[in-house]
Design a protein around this motif. Sequence first.
Motif, mmCIF file in Angstrom:
data_model
loop_
_atom_site.group_PDB
_atom_site.id
_atom_site.type_symbol
_atom_site.label_atom_id
_atom_site.label_comp_id
_atom_site.label_asym_id
_atom_site.label_seq_id
_atom_site.Cartn_x
_atom_site.Cartn_y
_atom_site.Cartn_z
ATOM 1 N N ILE A 116 0.832 -1.201 0.000
ATOM 2 C CA ILE A 116 0.000 0.000 0.000
ATOM 3 C C ILE A 116 0.866 1.249 0.000
ATOM 4 O O ILE A 116 0.602 2.213 -0.729
ATOM 5 N N ASP A 117 1.927 1.237 0.807
ATOM 6 C CA ASP A 117 2.834 2.387 0.854
ATOM 7 C C ASP A 117 3.473 2.647 -0.508
ATOM 8 O O ASP A 117 3.635 3.805 -0.922
ATOM 9 N N GLU A 118 3.852 1.576 -1.217
ATOM 10 C CA GLU A 118 4.460 1.738 -2.542
ATOM 11 C C GLU A 118 3.445 2.253 -3.563
ATOM 12 O O GLU A 118 3.773 3.074 -4.422
ATOM 13 N N LEU A 119 2.208 1.779 -3.454
ATOM 14 C CA LEU A 119 1.182 2.148 -4.438
ATOM 15 C C LEU A 119 0.638 3.565 -4.231
ATOM 16 O O LEU A 119 0.089 4.152 -5.161
ATOM 17 N N LYS A 120 0.790 4.104 -3.030
ATOM 18 C CA LYS A 120 0.266 5.448 -2.761
ATOM 19 C C LYS A 120 0.850 6.490 -3.705
ATOM 20 O O LYS A 120 0.173 7.450 -4.079
ATOM 21 N N ALA A 121 2.096 6.290 -4.101
ATOM 22 C CA ALA A 121 2.749 7.254 -4.997
ATOM 23 C C ALA A 121 2.059 7.335 -6.351
ATOM 24 O O ALA A 121 2.110 8.373 -7.026
ATOM 25 N N LEU A 122 1.369 6.254 -6.752
ATOM 26 C CA LEU A 122 0.718 6.244 -8.065
ATOM 27 C C LEU A 122 -0.517 7.134 -8.112
ATOM 28 O O LEU A 122 -1.041 7.419 -9.184
ATOM 29 N N LYS A 123 -0.982 7.574 -6.947
ATOM 30 C CA LYS A 123 -2.100 8.509 -6.932
ATOM 31 C C LYS A 123 -1.700 9.853 -7.529
ATOM 32 O O LYS A 123 -2.555 10.636 -7.938
ATOM 33 N N THR A 124 -0.408 10.120 -7.560
ATOM 34 C CA THR A 124 0.095 11.373 -8.124
ATOM 35 C C THR A 124 0.668 11.165 -9.523
ATOM 36 O O THR A 124 1.289 12.070 -10.083
ATOM 37 N N ARG A 125 0.471 9.979 -10.103
ATOM 38 C CA ARG A 125 0.979 9.683 -11.445
ATOM 39 C C ARG A 125 -0.168 9.242 -12.351
ATOM 40 O O ARG A 125 -0.309 8.055 -12.666
ATOM 41 N N PRO A 126 -1.019 10.146 -12.758
ATOM 42 C CA PRO A 126 -2.178 9.761 -13.574
ATOM 43 C C PRO A 126 -1.816 9.155 -14.924
ATOM 44 O O PRO A 126 -2.638 8.470 -15.542
ATOM 45 N N LYS A 127 -0.604 9.378 -15.392
ATOM 46 C CA LYS A 127 -0.198 8.819 -16.683
ATOM 47 C C LYS A 127 0.187 7.345 -16.575
ATOM 48 O O LYS A 127 0.347 6.667 -17.590
ATOM 49 N N CYS A 128 0.341 6.845 -15.352
ATOM 50 C CA CYS A 128 0.679 5.433 -15.162
ATOM 51 C C CYS A 128 -0.605 4.600 -15.197
ATOM 52 O O CYS A 128 -1.460 4.722 -14.311
ATOM 53 N N ARG A 129 -0.735 3.762 -16.188
ATOM 54 C CA ARG A 129 -1.919 2.923 -16.348
ATOM 55 C C ARG A 129 -1.767 1.658 -15.506
ATOM 56 O O ARG A 129 -0.816 0.886 -15.687
ATOM 57 N N ILE A 130 -2.708 1.430 -14.590
ATOM 58 C CA ILE A 130 -2.691 0.248 -13.720
ATOM 59 C C ILE A 130 -3.708 -0.757 -14.250
ATOM 60 O O ILE A 130 -4.890 -0.443 -14.385
ATOM 61 N N LEU A 131 -3.235 -1.968 -14.541
ATOM 62 C CA LEU A 131 -4.106 -3.038 -15.016
ATOM 63 C C LEU A 131 -4.092 -4.159 -13.986
ATOM 64 O O LEU A 131 -3.028 -4.681 -13.644
ATOM 65 N N ILE A 132 -5.265 -4.525 -13.494
ATOM 66 C CA ILE A 132 -5.377 -5.540 -12.443
ATOM 67 C C ILE A 132 -6.301 -6.649 -12.922
ATOM 68 O O ILE A 132 -7.416 -6.386 -13.391
ATOM 69 N N CYS A 133 -5.834 -7.889 -12.798
ATOM 70 C CA CYS A 133 -6.654 -9.044 -13.168
ATOM 71 C C CYS A 133 -6.742 -9.981 -11.973
ATOM 72 O O CYS A 133 -5.723 -10.335 -11.376
ATOM 73 N N PHE A 134 -7.970 -10.373 -11.599
ATOM 74 C CA PHE A 134 -8.168 -11.316 -10.504
ATOM 75 C C PHE A 134 -9.208 -12.355 -10.893
ATOM 76 O O PHE A 134 -9.811 -12.285 -11.963
ATOM 77 N N GLY A 135 -9.446 -13.345 -10.018
ATOM 78 C CA GLY A 135 -10.417 -14.396 -10.360
ATOM 79 C C GLY A 135 -10.754 -15.269 -9.173
ATOM 80 O O GLY A 135 -10.544 -14.900 -8.020
ATOM 81 N N LYS A 136 -11.296 -16.472 -9.472
ATOM 82 C CA LYS A 136 -11.579 -17.487 -8.454
ATOM 83 C C LYS A 136 -12.584 -17.048 -7.393
ATOM 84 O O LYS A 136 -12.458 -17.402 -6.228
ATOM 85 N N SER A 137 -13.599 -16.281 -7.755
ATOM 86 C CA SER A 137 -14.566 -15.837 -6.749
ATOM 87 C C SER A 137 -15.999 -16.249 -7.080
ATOM 88 O O SER A 137 -16.923 -15.884 -6.364
ATOM 89 N N GLU A 138 -16.180 -16.980 -8.202
ATOM 90 C CA GLU A 138 -17.511 -17.423 -8.628
ATOM 91 C C GLU A 138 -18.474 -16.247 -8.769
ATOM 92 O O GLU A 138 -19.654 -16.342 -8.458
ATOM 93 N N GLY A 139 -17.940 -15.133 -9.214
ATOM 94 C CA GLY A 139 -18.770 -13.949 -9.432
ATOM 95 C C GLY A 139 -19.003 -13.111 -8.197
ATOM 96 O O GLY A 139 -19.482 -11.983 -8.293
#
Length: 241
Positions: A39-62
């Motif tokens: 979380i501490d590392e990711l907080k910096a990305l709140k000030t970098r709008p040009k950085c595109r974050i792509l997140i993929c998850f699964g295994k939750s049966e919807g």
Amino acid sequence: MSQFKYGHDLNASVEKIMREAEKWLILVSPFIKLNHRYIDELKALKTRPKCRILICFGKSEGQYHKSFDTEALVFLKEMPNVKIVYDERLHAKFYANENRSLLTSMNLYDYSQDNNIEVGVESVNSNIIKRSGLDAESWNYFNNVIDSASVVFNREPKYKKGLMGLTESYVGSETVIDEIDIPEISSSKQRSNEKKAAKKAEAASAEGERIKRPLETKSKTKADAKPAKDDQPPMGYCIRT
């Protein structure tokens, strides 16, 4: 260049990928629950709008809350430039930025990071123009996985043109897609947190009583052993001496 990673080095590799992301950050994990270091590392990305974050998850049966921790989801949805996709079949784990990638057995889940034996292969892109080798193969494969998955959340940055269209400034972000119902999940999570807090308070109280009892017994024993000042016989003096 590829390196075998395990233990603390494996966690450090994920942190470095997050910290150094400038243009792209890809997080592929069936289960997601962020520890405080991530979380501490990711907080910096709140000030970098040009950085595109792509997140993929699964295994939750919807039922997304089964594999995506609510607090992590709320935190990531606040990013200015993020897309979250879902694929029920997902079992692979992959983390990458524009220069570095990690193929690993480790979920982006605090329990996995702290308790399991996990390994990974980190690839560093030595060519600043084009990815190559294992790094390129894994990057292209997981981008295809993300493109074919179902989009459940997408937030995009908005910019204002200036100086005859030669410059642009970030003015905010717009949520384009949001198919994740957080309030319902949050209330369930809150009840769970309240139960945990109550158990901790009860355990702390019991521990306090356990420590207090021997001290009280010891204090009473000392008081009984030493006669009170008022009960002592008066001191006499010999006139002759």
